[in-house]
Design an enzyme around this catalytic site. Structure first.
Site, PDB file in Angstrom:
ATOM      1  N   CYS A 158      -0.488   4.036   2.108  1.00 47.73           N
ATOM      2  CA  CYS A 158      -0.515   4.115   3.764  1.00 47.73           C
ATOM      3  C   CYS A 158       1.174   4.218   3.978  1.00 47.73           C
ATOM      4  O   CYS A 158       1.418   4.641   4.910  1.00 47.73           O
ATOM      5  CB  CYS A 158      -0.907   2.519   3.944  1.00 47.73           C
ATOM      6  SG  CYS A 158      -2.085   1.811   3.200  1.00 47.73           S
ATOM      7  N   ASP A 159       2.009   3.715   3.266  1.00 50.27           N
ATOM      8  CA  ASP A 159       3.608   3.537   3.560  1.00 50.27           C
ATOM      9  C   ASP A 159       4.464   4.371   3.009  1.00 50.27           C
ATOM     10  O   ASP A 159       5.642   4.333   3.494  1.00 50.27           O
ATOM     11  CB  ASP A 159       3.947   2.174   3.762  1.00 50.27           C
ATOM     12  CG  ASP A 159       2.984   1.139   4.514  1.00 50.27           C
ATOM     13  OD1 ASP A 159       2.524   1.824   5.585  1.00 50.27           O
ATOM     14  OD2 ASP A 159       2.745   0.137   4.177  1.00 50.27           O
ATOM     15  N   CYS A 208       0.959  -1.007   0.106  1.00 50.91           N
ATOM     16  CA  CYS A 208      -0.178  -0.122  -0.026  1.00 50.91           C
ATOM     17  C   CYS A 208       0.806   1.366  -0.004  1.00 50.91           C
ATOM     18  O   CYS A 208       1.376   1.591   1.167  1.00 50.91           O
ATOM     19  CB  CYS A 208      -0.863   0.067   1.156  1.00 50.91           C
ATOM     20  SG  CYS A 208      -1.969   1.334   1.334  1.00 50.91           S
TER      21      CYS A 208
END
Ligand code: NAP
Length: 309
Positions: free
Chosen positions: A136-137, A133
């Site tokens: 997300c990261d 992701c």
């Protein structure tokens, strides 16, 4: 025991649309959100191909709007994950942790989850530089050189997004040809921060002992040569696996685990419908998932009516 006319498993595009339609039909739908609420759209950035948004819309915003719209008509959401299902007789029974839910009809919109490569050190490094992701990261790798694996639209999207943070993104793909759409591929090719390594397979990721990604073991397909490639993160964009395991033995799946349906959304069990990425291996778009969620809801309405509900 919670008794319902319709339960929807999954809260992505397909699930929300099914919830909207069944709520407007006054069927009091219960949506069991699953462990990835909002589905794949909640993990993306700008969505440019959902009709009605000429300037695009952020994926999480689109999915939040869909939910709000369904809730306005009375759809009920529960942050819960179905662990088992009995579809052998109606009402169908769903196991949700320690609780059970009975339902006259079921809409399976459980979507698909990220695929992993299955490398020896991959699992140990998830959350320490291995990720599926980018949104997300990605932020954690500001100023670093990172890698993206895959040759489809997801990989292109991730690579493009990650150029916001990384000094360099290397897109590693196992073939020469790309599955990605022309527009996405061209965007990635034009971006100066992205370099391409084709005909290259990832054999492992290091360094589990340091609990951080320091490099990849790569192999060139054409000559079989292996080498170590330094990188600070490995983002996977290699597709998804349908979330249909709990229906094994009760519903038919194809060789890759997608639920088999006829006329788009009918499973072999009357009263059970499947929509979105759990059954669609061909289109896999937000708009097609929404469309099939609508179809499933309309069939639920018709089925219950035919049963005299
Ligand atoms: P995909 O189109 O199935 O592509 C998966 C890619 O990963 C392929 O290039 C595949 O290689 C590679 N791959 C799969 N398993 C691998 C393995 N074990 N090792 C190395 N490489 C592997 O999946 P996707 O990119 O997630 O896209 C799914 C659907 O969503 C598509 O319909 C796509 O159009 C859509 N989507 C659209 C957008 C957008 O429009 N903005 C964004 C994301 C996704 P091969 O090519 O060699 O098989």
């Amino acid at each position: 025991m919670d008794r319902r006319d319709v339960v929807i498993i999954g809260s992505g595009c397909a699930g929300h649309t099914a919830a909207l339609y069944t709520a407007r039909a006054k069927l009091n739908p219960l949506v069991l959100e699953g462990h990835e609420p909002g589905g794949q759209l909640s993990l993306t950035t700008l969505v440019e191909n959902f009709p009605g948004f000429p300037d695009g819309i952020q994926g999480p915003e689109l999915i939040a709007n869909m939910r709000r719209q369904a809730e306005r008509f009375g759809a009920e959401y529960k942050l819960a994950h179905v662990t088992a299902a009995d579809l052998s007789k109606r009402p169908f029974t769903l196991q949700v942790g320690k609780d059970a839910v009975e339902t006259q009809t079921l809409i399976i919109a459980s979507g698909a989850s990220a695929r992993w490569l299955g490398l020896p050190n991959e699992q140990a490094l998830i959350g320490h530089g291995v990720s599926s992701c980018a949104t997300c990261d990605g932020f954690f790798f500001s100023g670093k050189e990172i890698s993206v694996i895959g040759g489809g639209d997801s990989a292109m999207e991730e690579a493009l997004f990650l150029t916001r943070f990384a000094t360099k993104v290397t897109l590693i793909h196992r073939r020469e040809e790309f599955r990605a759409s022309k527009i996405m591929l061209e965007r990635a090719q034009k971006n100066e921060k992205i370099q391409f390594l084709t005909n290259t397979i990832v054999e492992d990721v290091y360094d589990a002992s340091q609990r951080e990604v320091t490099g990849l073991k790569l192999r060139e397909v054409n000559n079989g040569k292996s080498w170590n490639f330094p990188t600070s993160a490995m983002f996977l964009g290699i597709g998804h696996i349908p979330n249909a395991k709990i229906f094994e033995g009760q519903l038919d799946t194809d060789q890759d685990g997608y639920l088999e349906t006829t006329n788009f959304i009918f499973t072999k069990v009357p009263g059970v419908y499947a929509c979105g990425d759990v059954q669609d291996r061909r289109y896999r778009q937000a708009i097609t998932a929404a469309g099939s969620g609508c179809m499933a809801a309309l069939e639920v309405e018709k089925f219950l009516e035919d049963q005299g509900h």
